[in-house]
Design a protein around this motif. Structure first.
Motif, PDB file in Angstrom:
ATOM      1  N   TRP A  32       0.828  -1.208   0.000  1.00 27.30           N
ATOM      2  CA  TRP A  32       0.000   0.000   0.000  1.00 27.30           C
ATOM      3  C   TRP A  32       0.862   1.258   0.000  1.00 27.30           C
ATOM      4  O   TRP A  32       0.611   2.219  -0.735  1.00 27.30           O
ATOM      5  CB  TRP A  32      -0.903  -0.031   1.247  1.00 27.30           C
ATOM      6  CG  TRP A  32      -1.695   1.217   1.450  1.00 27.30           C
ATOM      7  CD1 TRP A  32      -2.849   1.545   0.817  1.00 27.30           C
ATOM      8  CD2 TRP A  32      -1.384   2.296   2.326  1.00 27.30           C
ATOM      9  NE1 TRP A  32      -3.291   2.765   1.249  1.00 27.30           N
ATOM     10  CE2 TRP A  32      -2.407   3.251   2.180  1.00 27.30           C
ATOM     11  CE3 TRP A  32      -0.347   2.553   3.226  1.00 27.30           C
ATOM     12  CZ2 TRP A  32      -2.423   4.440   2.898  1.00 27.30           C
ATOM     13  CZ3 TRP A  32      -0.362   3.736   3.936  1.00 27.30           C
ATOM     14  CH2 TRP A  32      -1.385   4.665   3.768  1.00 27.30           C
ATOM     15  N   GLU A  33       1.906   1.231   0.834  1.00 30.59           N
ATOM     16  CA  GLU A  33       2.738   2.429   0.967  1.00 30.59           C
ATOM     17  C   GLU A  33       3.465   2.773  -0.341  1.00 30.59           C
ATOM     18  O   GLU A  33       3.783   3.929  -0.580  1.00 30.59           O
ATOM     19  CB  GLU A  33       3.728   2.285   2.127  1.00 30.59           C
ATOM     20  CG  GLU A  33       4.672   1.103   2.069  1.00 30.59           C
ATOM     21  CD  GLU A  33       4.029  -0.215   2.524  1.00 30.59           C
ATOM     22  OE1 GLU A  33       2.802  -0.246   2.710  1.00 30.59           O
ATOM     23  OE2 GLU A  33       4.765  -1.189   2.656  1.00 30.59           O
ATOM     24  N   ALA A  34       3.684   1.767  -1.187  1.00 31.42           N
ATOM     25  CA  ALA A  34       4.368   2.020  -2.458  1.00 31.42           C
ATOM     26  C   ALA A  34       3.534   2.907  -3.382  1.00 31.42           C
ATOM     27  O   ALA A  34       4.083   3.643  -4.200  1.00 31.42           O
ATOM     28  CB  ALA A  34       4.677   0.692  -3.150  1.00 31.42           C
ATOM     29  N   THR A  35       2.217   2.857  -3.224  1.00 30.37           N
ATOM     30  CA  THR A  35       1.371   3.684  -4.090  1.00 30.37           C
ATOM     31  C   THR A  35       1.489   5.171  -3.727  1.00 30.37           C
ATOM     32  O   THR A  35       1.114   6.031  -4.504  1.00 30.37           O
ATOM     33  CB  THR A  35      -0.115   3.260  -4.025  1.00 30.37           C
ATOM     34  OG1 THR A  35      -0.544   3.355  -2.662  1.00 30.37           O
ATOM     35  CG2 THR A  35      -0.313   1.838  -4.504  1.00 30.37           C
ATOM     36  N   ILE A  41       5.277  10.857  -1.584  1.00 32.86           N
ATOM     37  CA  ILE A  41       5.479  10.519  -0.176  1.00 32.86           C
ATOM     38  C   ILE A  41       6.224   9.189  -0.099  1.00 32.86           C
ATOM     39  O   ILE A  41       5.745   8.171  -0.621  1.00 32.86           O
ATOM     40  CB  ILE A  41       4.130  10.429   0.571  1.00 32.86           C
ATOM     41  CG1 ILE A  41       3.436  11.787   0.542  1.00 32.86           C
ATOM     42  CG2 ILE A  41       4.319   9.961   2.010  1.00 32.86           C
ATOM     43  CD1 ILE A  41       1.996  11.771   0.972  1.00 32.86           C
ATOM     44  N   HIS A  42       7.383   9.219   0.524  1.00 37.70           N
ATOM     45  CA  HIS A  42       8.203   8.004   0.574  1.00 37.70           C
ATOM     46  C   HIS A  42       8.184   7.400   1.966  1.00 37.70           C
ATOM     47  O   HIS A  42       8.698   7.976   2.911  1.00 37.70           O
ATOM     48  CB  HIS A  42       9.642   8.322   0.157  1.00 37.70           C
ATOM     49  CG  HIS A  42       9.736   8.681  -1.289  1.00 37.70           C
ATOM     50  ND1 HIS A  42      10.163   7.790  -2.248  1.00 37.70           N
ATOM     51  CD2 HIS A  42       9.407   9.814  -1.949  1.00 37.70           C
ATOM     52  CE1 HIS A  42      10.094   8.364  -3.447  1.00 37.70           C
ATOM     53  NE2 HIS A  42       9.651   9.612  -3.286  1.00 37.70           N
ATOM     54  N   LEU A  43       7.565   6.260   2.084  1.00 39.72           N
ATOM     55  CA  LEU A  43       7.547   5.541   3.351  1.00 39.72           C
ATOM     56  C   LEU A  43       8.337   4.256   3.171  1.00 39.72           C
ATOM     57  O   LEU A  43       8.279   3.652   2.111  1.00 39.72           O
ATOM     58  CB  LEU A  43       6.106   5.164   3.728  1.00 39.72           C
ATOM     59  CG  LEU A  43       5.141   6.268   4.111  1.00 39.72           C
ATOM     60  CD1 LEU A  43       3.786   5.670   4.438  1.00 39.72           C
ATOM     61  CD2 LEU A  43       5.661   7.062   5.295  1.00 39.72           C
ATOM     62  N   PRO A  44       9.050   3.844   4.211  1.00 44.06           N
ATOM     63  CA  PRO A  44       9.689   2.533   4.108  1.00 44.06           C
ATOM     64  C   PRO A  44       8.620   1.443   4.078  1.00 44.06           C
ATOM     65  O   PRO A  44       7.481   1.675   4.498  1.00 44.06           O
ATOM     66  CB  PRO A  44      10.517   2.446   5.398  1.00 44.06           C
ATOM     67  CG  PRO A  44       9.888   3.404   6.341  1.00 44.06           C
ATOM     68  CD  PRO A  44       9.269   4.485   5.507  1.00 44.06           C
ATOM     69  N   SER A  45       8.970   0.269   3.604  1.00 46.27           N
ATOM     70  CA  SER A  45       8.014  -0.833   3.554  1.00 46.27           C
ATOM     71  C   SER A  45       7.478  -1.118   4.949  1.00 46.27           C
ATOM     72  O   SER A  45       8.226  -1.202   5.922  1.00 46.27           O
ATOM     73  CB  SER A  45       8.686  -2.097   3.008  1.00 46.27           C
ATOM     74  OG  SER A  45       7.840  -3.202   3.214  1.00 46.27           O
ATOM     75  N   GLN A  46       6.164  -1.236   5.040  1.00 47.03           N
ATOM     76  CA  GLN A  46       5.527  -1.535   6.324  1.00 47.03           C
ATOM     77  C   GLN A  46       5.367  -3.045   6.537  1.00 47.03           C
ATOM     78  O   GLN A  46       4.868  -3.478   7.578  1.00 47.03           O
ATOM     79  CB  GLN A  46       4.149  -0.856   6.386  1.00 47.03           C
ATOM     80  CG  GLN A  46       4.207   0.657   6.254  1.00 47.03           C
ATOM     81  CD  GLN A  46       4.956   1.314   7.402  1.00 47.03           C
ATOM     82  OE1 GLN A  46       4.602   1.146   8.561  1.00 47.03           O
ATOM     83  NE2 GLN A  46       6.023   2.023   7.072  1.00 47.03           N
ATOM     84  N   THR A  47       5.796  -3.824   5.544  1.00 49.36           N
ATOM     85  CA  THR A  47       5.614  -5.277   5.635  1.00 49.36           C
ATOM     86  C   THR A  47       6.294  -5.900   6.853  1.00 49.36           C
ATOM     87  O   THR A  47       5.701  -6.768   7.488  1.00 49.36           O
ATOM     88  CB  THR A  47       6.064  -5.960   4.328  1.00 49.36           C
ATOM     89  OG1 THR A  47       5.480  -5.252   3.236  1.00 49.36           O
ATOM     90  CG2 THR A  47       5.622  -7.409   4.274  1.00 49.36           C
ATOM     91  N   PRO A  48       7.531  -5.488   7.207  1.00 49.88           N
ATOM     92  CA  PRO A  48       8.133  -6.087   8.411  1.00 49.88           C
ATOM     93  C   PRO A  48       7.272  -5.895   9.660  1.00 49.88           C
ATOM     94  O   PRO A  48       7.188  -6.796  10.493  1.00 49.88           O
ATOM     95  CB  PRO A  48       9.464  -5.336   8.549  1.00 49.88           C
ATOM     96  CG  PRO A  48       9.786  -4.874   7.168  1.00 49.88           C
ATOM     97  CD  PRO A  48       8.469  -4.582   6.519  1.00 49.88           C
ATOM     98  N   LYS A  49       6.597  -4.751   9.752  1.00 48.89           N
ATOM     99  CA  LYS A  49       5.729  -4.508  10.910  1.00 48.89           C
ATOM    100  C   LYS A  49       4.500  -5.420  10.869  1.00 48.89           C
ATOM    101  O   LYS A  49       4.046  -5.918  11.905  1.00 48.89           O
ATOM    102  CB  LYS A  49       5.246  -3.053  10.923  1.00 48.89           C
ATOM    103  CG  LYS A  49       6.310  -2.083  11.357  1.00 48.89           C
ATOM    104  CD  LYS A  49       5.726  -0.694  11.446  1.00 48.89           C
ATOM    105  CE  LYS A  49       6.850   0.332  11.495  1.00 48.89           C
ATOM    106  NZ  LYS A  49       6.362   1.689  11.199  1.00 48.89           N
TER     107      LYS A  49
END
Ligand code: MN
Length: 283
Positions: A32-35, A41-49
């Motif tokens: 989702w954050e990649a979109t 807006i650059h967010l790191p991948s939230q997948t690890p969380k």
């Protein structure tokens, strides 16, 4: 008999049988954050969380089965680079922890198959029945056979409640939605969807046609497992053009088979906060 237990402080539900412990989660929307990158807006991948939360949950619940109730990924038809990277790894880790994993397809799960390990079973969007519990994502109609289940559980709308406190601050929270479901309206709408002209008694008609006994009376909507997402505010007054009530997303909610006004809302920690009708006055 399956026992149905929401897990305190997690957007997850456990279906507990004699030998099986089936954990159900919905709407991970990996990637989702990649979109947001497209919007600058650059967010790191939230997948690890998300994985860490899932592992905490698995440790707590010790499930024999894990069911994803649709929308594992976020990009609808294509597979984004982040999804190619994150999803296979996430599922490989989960496969080491839980013996049986199934994914019921949601509307965002285009080409998901290519990203999943072979051991993960993919089920169609029309859903699956586990005992008297029917599971489907909610963007599409369930199979008629699912109406044999007493309880239907969906995801898809990422339900939220929003209201203002006495200081005027706006509060939004993820919620569980528990609503009564009207069998007759459900049967009528499903027959219409299937292009079958219903006779007067739509329930009897549906039962004859599909050789089932309909029992669906309880409807649950799960909060999204990915808490970063926005969702549909269930207590918002929805007035459309010409004073008409604007509907919810998903065919079942739009069909008015579910009495959303009298739906009970619960916070993730299990606190009952009121019905949709009561909370509508606070928006
Ligand atoms: Mn969805």
């Amino acid at each position: 008999m399956l026992q149905l237990k929401p897990i305190r402080s997690f957007p997850a539900i456990l279906l507990q049988g004699e030998a099986k412990r089936i954990l159900v989660v919905a709407d991970l929307h990996i990637g989702w954050e990649a979109t947001l990158i497209e919007k600058g807006i650059h967010l790191p991948s939230q997948t690890p969380k998300i994985l860490a939360k899932m592992l905490r949950l698995i440790k707590l619940v010790r499930p024999t089965n894990l069911v994803f109730l649709g929308d594992v990924k976020h990009a609808i038809a294509r597979v984004k680079r982040e999804e190619w990277r994150d999803i296979p790894k996430l599922f490989e880790t989960l496969c080491e922890k839980v013996p049986n994993i199934q994914v019921i397809l949601g509307n965002h799960d285009g080409n998901l198959e290519a990203l999943l390990p072979q051991d993960v079973e993919i089920l169609p969007a029309k859903g699956t029945a586990i005992g008297k519990v029917g599971l489907f994502h909610g963007h599409a109609w369930p199979a008629p056979e699912l109406l044999q289940c007493r309880t239907l559980i969906t995801g898809h709308i990422h339900p939220m409640v929003a209201f203002r406190d006495p200081l005027g601050f706006r509060i939004t929270r993820q919620v569980w939605v528990r609503a009564p479901c009207q069998k007759a309206q459900l049967a009528r709408s499903l027959l219409k969807h299937l292009d079958i002209k219903s006779d007067k008694d739509s329930v009897a008609h549906l039962e004859r046609r599909f050789n089932i006994r309909t029992e669906a009376t309880h409807f649950f909507i799960m909060p999204s497992f990915n808490h970063f997402l926005g969702g549909q505010t269930v207590n918002k007054k929805r007035m459309g053009k010409y004073g008409r009530t604007r509907g919810f997303i998903g065919p079942i909610l739009r069909s008015k088979s579910v009495n959303i006004d009298s739906a009970e809302l619960f916070l993730l920690d299990g606190t009952f906060i009121g019905t949709v009708e009561q909370l509508r006055r606070l928006t």
